[in-house]
Design an enzyme around this catalytic site. Structure first.
Site, PDB file in Angstrom:
ATOM      1  N   ASN A   9      57.979  46.562  68.136  1.00 44.02           N
ATOM      2  CA  ASN A   9      59.068  45.803  68.705  1.00 44.02           C
ATOM      3  C   ASN A   9      59.370  46.448  70.191  1.00 44.02           C
ATOM      4  OD1 ASN A   9      61.423  44.441  69.444  1.00 44.02           O
ATOM      5  ND2 ASN A   9      62.591  45.159  67.624  1.00 44.02           N
ATOM      6  N   LYS A  11      61.480  45.173  72.372  1.00 43.63           N
ATOM      7  CA  LYS A  11      62.821  45.072  72.673  1.00 43.63           C
ATOM      8  C   LYS A  11      62.812  44.647  74.246  1.00 43.63           C
ATOM      9  CE  LYS A  11      64.222  48.350  68.963  1.00 43.63           C
ATOM     10  NZ  LYS A  11      64.992  49.176  68.517  1.00 43.63           N
ATOM     11  N   HIS A  95      67.580  41.401  63.353  1.00 41.92           N
ATOM     12  CA  HIS A  95      67.228  42.822  63.645  1.00 41.92           C
ATOM     13  C   HIS A  95      68.660  43.361  63.918  1.00 41.92           C
ATOM     14  CE1 HIS A  95      66.772  46.580  66.336  1.00 41.92           C
ATOM     15  NE2 HIS A  95      65.292  46.405  65.556  1.00 41.92           N
ATOM     16  N   GLU A  97      70.237  44.976  66.084  1.00 40.64           N
ATOM     17  CA  GLU A  97      70.758  44.963  67.237  1.00 40.64           C
ATOM     18  C   GLU A  97      71.167  43.479  67.490  1.00 40.64           C
ATOM     19  OE1 GLU A  97      67.085  46.486  69.270  1.00 40.64           O
ATOM     20  OE2 GLU A  97      67.987  48.584  68.501  1.00 40.64           O
ATOM     21  N   GLU A 167      65.500  49.073  57.942  1.00 35.91           N
ATOM     22  CA  GLU A 167      65.518  49.848  59.341  1.00 35.91           C
ATOM     23  C   GLU A 167      66.915  50.196  59.180  1.00 35.91           C
ATOM     24  OE1 GLU A 167      62.866  48.790  62.759  1.00 35.91           O
ATOM     25  OE2 GLU A 167      64.616  47.326  62.797  1.00 35.91           O
ATOM     26  N   GLY A 173      66.037  54.431  67.172  1.00 37.50           N
ATOM     27  CA  GLY A 173      66.380  55.014  68.578  1.00 37.50           C
ATOM     28  C   GLY A 173      67.051  56.421  68.600  1.00 37.50           C
ATOM     29  N   SER A 213      62.986  55.129  64.237  1.00 39.12           N
ATOM     30  CA  SER A 213      62.286  56.355  64.804  1.00 39.12           C
ATOM     31  C   SER A 213      61.033  56.851  64.131  1.00 39.12           C
ATOM     32  CB  SER A 213      63.258  57.773  64.627  1.00 39.12           C
ATOM     33  OG  SER A 213      64.497  57.416  65.245  1.00 39.12           O
TER      34      SER A 213
HETATM   35  P1  13P Z   1      62.735  53.245  67.112  1.00 36.78           P
HETATM   36  O1  13P Z   1      61.535  52.957  66.782  1.00 36.78           O
HETATM   37  O2  13P Z   1      62.906  53.226  68.641  1.00 36.78           O
HETATM   38  O3  13P Z   1      63.848  53.816  66.501  1.00 36.78           O
HETATM   39  O4  13P Z   1      63.116  51.359  66.949  1.00 36.78           O
HETATM   40  C1  13P Z   1      63.062  51.167  65.639  1.00 36.78           C
HETATM   41  C2  13P Z   1      63.338  49.638  65.641  1.00 36.78           C
HETATM   42  O5  13P Z   1      64.571  49.232  65.785  1.00 36.78           O
HETATM   43  C3  13P Z   1      62.101  48.527  65.626  1.00 36.78           C
HETATM   44  O6  13P Z   1      62.580  47.267  65.477  1.00 36.78           O
END
Ligand code: 13P
Length: 254
Positions: A9, A11, A95, A97, A167, A173, A213
């Site tokens: 992803n 982002k 997601h 976010e 997640e 992150g 992560s």
């Molecule tokens: P990270 O791997 O940067 O923690 O992000 C995970 C994520 O949100 C994938 O959708």
């Protein structure tokens, strides 16, 4: 046997040119990968160009969201048919976010999931709890609500075409990953929730990814867990060598 899926992803990262470059590197590095589904999700803006790069390869294309209406006056939005037309096969939905910053709810996730499936594409349905929810003892309630919300009104046949990404919000992150045991226990719970709704055949067939992560150094441990069938990767998906190291860990866990 469930298929491992490792999805990157990206982002809100990479220009179109940088996306093409990264996609080319992933395609090159993924050439020998046989048993793991490799998926990349660039921004909407880069999707068409990246589609040209992955066409005819073993790397599949995803987008990071979609709107649930077909077309019309929905400023800023993109429809399922538009991305399907480009060769997109997976759509990341719900997601954290999107839920946290852009008003995504279980109801809107459900509408998007239905549209995605109706078009013959596969939703990657993201669920996960915040740290406060985990520490406050509502982990199971939160996840059960997200799962039942996302799958409301879906048939068994539909459910078989879905992927879940667990997640934990506190691991996204942050560099803090769930331990192998935490992730396994939670994902077993998620699978049991799917079993409550659809029974064992569906629950044992659905790929449940872990996200938060995931990096080359912790991927093998996580991917060896019984109920972890892949990863949804953020930061480490922005570098082809790190991403492919995770793909390789999945390939070796099969
Ligand atoms: P990270 O791997 O940067 O923690 O992000 C995970 C994520 O949100 C994938 O959708």
């Amino acid at each position: 046997m469930r298929k491992y899926i490792i999805a990157g992803n990206w982002k809100m990262n990479k220009t179109v040119a940088q996306s093409v470059e990264l996609a080319k590197a992933v395609v090159e590095a993924a050439k020998g990968i046989k048993n793991t589904e490799v998926v990349i999700a660039p921004t909407f803006l880069a999707t068409a160009k990246v589609a040209d790069v992955v066409k005819g390869t073993n790397v599949k294309l995803a987008v990071q969201d979609v709107h649930f209406e077909d077309q019309g006056a929905f400023t800023g939005k993109v429809s399922v048919d538009m991305v399907k037309d480009l060769g997109v096969e997976y759509i990341i939905l719900g997601h954290s976010e999107q839920r946290q910053y852009f008003g995504e709810t279980d109801v809107s996730v459900n509408k998007k999931v239905k549209k995605t499936l109706a078009a013959g594409l596969k939703p990657i349905i993201c669920i996960g709890e915040t740290l406060a929810e985990r520490q406050g003892g509502t982990l199971e309630t939160v996840l059960r609500t997200q799962v039942t919300g996302a799958y409301a009104g879906l048939s068994e046949a539909d459910a078989l075409n879905t992927v879940i990404a667990y997640e934990p919000v506190w691991a996204i992150g942050t560099g803090v990953t769930a331990s192998d045991e935490q992730a396994q226990d939670t994902q077993a719970f998620v699978r049991s929730t799917v079993k409550e709704i659809y029974g064992e055949k569906v629950s044992e067939s659905i790929t449940i990814q872990y996200g938060g992560s995931m990096k080359p150094d912790n991927a093998a441990g996580l991917l060896k867990q019984k109920d972890i069938d892949g990863g949804l990767i953020g930061g480490a998906a922005l570098k082809a060598d790190l991403f492919i190291a995770i793909v390789t860990a999945a390939e070796q866990s099969v």
